[in-house]
Enzyme design. Structure first.
Site, PDB file in Angstrom:
ATOM      1  N   TYR A 285       3.191  -7.207  -1.598  1.00  0.00           N
ATOM      2  CA  TYR A 285       3.273  -6.032  -2.484  1.00  0.00           C
ATOM      3  C   TYR A 285       2.923  -4.773  -1.696  1.00  0.00           C
ATOM      4  CZ  TYR A 285       2.566  -3.006  -6.502  1.00  0.00           C
ATOM      5  OH  TYR A 285       2.649  -1.974  -7.409  1.00  0.00           O
ATOM      6  N   TYR A 335      11.152   0.399  -6.180  1.00  0.00           N
ATOM      7  CA  TYR A 335       9.812   0.081  -6.659  1.00  0.00           C
ATOM      8  C   TYR A 335       9.892  -0.330  -8.126  1.00  0.00           C
ATOM      9  CZ  TYR A 335       4.873   0.256  -7.720  1.00  0.00           C
ATOM     10  OH  TYR A 335       3.606  -0.092  -8.116  1.00  0.00           O
TER      11      TYR A 335
END
Length: 381
Positions: A285, A335
């Site tokens: 991440y 994103y």
């Protein structure tokens, strides 16, 4: 639940800066695409997983797509910490026999600045944010920058070393025609001359502001073996929250650089038949660039303080120690709170990534290093 379930369908919308579609429409498009990819009819879906940050209700998704009777649904918290948690929860419902076909999705329109969570800050704060935001840490970038400044100081690194994180991910995005940054190359000078967002994080150390949706379909091992796509088996899964954890601003323990990822990693590997040396590719991440070296260390690919040195020598490139975020990640592809990392992890198992790791059999996907989090280890045949 080891290897008892698999991701058999992946779907996504077009990624863009400002979509005209609603989040509901985006979600339906991504889920239908994932079901078509798996070869499963919407009527068969009986479990749902999403984020507590998701604004579209599950019943709206089920009604619009024509799902049948539902037997399980859940939402995972903490935004960037949620994708693998939501997948793991739905996988457990299938492995335990509660449900048979599960869908996990994330739909988001973040291109509009008014949609970002810190744009809704109250005049007075009564929750845990009262310990940091009055002192100037008003955005997640500010909170992450504090930890990176500490890391640079502790281990004698510089912004020149940091540059290689963004440069590596951009090269992957340049190979991925669906990435938002596909046509935009990034040089070392571009990085060093970029405007500062929160020292030491410049523009290119931050994730993209983008709109779109991504979904995955999960079924049992037995069903997976009869479908058209190569299964990505969920070999192991864990959530993790360290003792005395503080959301995003975990600066108060004996070592602020020991995050909840260390807790997740230990329990993930405890359940696995494999060691960290067997993992072929990882999707970490990356709302902000520091999360990649922090995750490399937490998930035991190197010792503390070593990751940025490894990265600066090409360690996360396709021919490096461990290829990382091979579709461009949140900083150069799109994103969507990490769901793009999940589908890239699946593509690596299928052998269909635009930056394919040769003969990839084990693919690690993680969530946010700075929050309570989760991870899954995907396995191919």
């Amino acid at each position: 639940m080891k290897d008892k379930t698999a991701i058999v369908g992946i779907g996504q919308t077009v990624f863009e800066k400002k979509s005209k579609d609603t989040e509901l429409i985006l979600a339906c498009k991504a889920i239908k695409s994932a079901l078509d990819d798996a070869g499963i009819e919407p009527r068969e879906v009986d479990s749902l997983g999403s984020y507590t940050f998701e604004e579209t209700e599950g019943f709206e998704i089920a009604r619009n797509l024509g799902f049948g009777e539902m037997h399980y649904w859940s939402e995972a918290p903490y935004g960037g910490g949620a994708s693998c948690a939501a997948i793991g929860q739905v996988a457990m419902s299938i492995a335990s026999g509660i449900s048979e076909v599960g869908v996990v999705w994330r739909s988001r329109k973040r291109g509009d600045p008014s949609s970002r969570m810190w744009s809704h800050a109250e005049e007075r704060m009564y929750d845990h944010w009262k310990w940091s935001r009055p002192f100037g840490l008003v955005r997640p970038a500010d909170e992450s920058s504090m930890l990176m400044r500490r890391y640079l100081h502790e281990y004698s690194y510089s912004r020149e070393d940091m540059a290689h994180i963004a440069l590596s991910l951009r090269k992957y995005a340049n190979n991925n025609e669906k990435a938002l940054m596909h046509d935009k190359e990034l040089s070392f000078d571009d990085y060093m001359e970029a405007r500062m967002i929160s020292d030491p994080l410049c523009l290119f150390d931050n994730c993209l502001e983008s709109d779109g949706a991504i979904a995955v379909v999960i079924v049992s091992e037995q069903r997976a073996n009869k479908l058209k796509q190569k299964p990505a088996y969920i070999h192991s899964y864990s959530q993790g929250m360290s003792d005395q954890h503080q959301l995003m601003t975990d600066y108060h323990g004996s070592n602020p650089l020991i995050s909840s990822s260390y807790t997740t990693a230990k329990n993930l590997y405890r359940q696995s038949d494999y060691s960290v040396n067997d993992i072929d590719v990882a999707q970490f991440y990356d709302a902000f660039s520091p999360m990649i070296p922090f995750s490399l260390e937490a998930y035991q690919f190197c010792g503390q303080g070593e990751a940025l040195g490894i990265i600066s020598e090409g360690g996360i490139d396709l021919d490096g120690l461990l290829p990382v975020n091979t579709s461009g990640g949140g900083m150069s592809e799109v994103y969507l709170h990490g769901m793009n990392l999940v589908v890239e992890g699946v593509r690596q198992i299928r052998g269909t990534s635009t930056s394919q790791v040769k003969d990839a059999k084990l693919s690690l996907v993680t969530t946010c290093d700075a929050t309570p989090n989760a991870a899954i280890l995907l396995k191919g045949d």
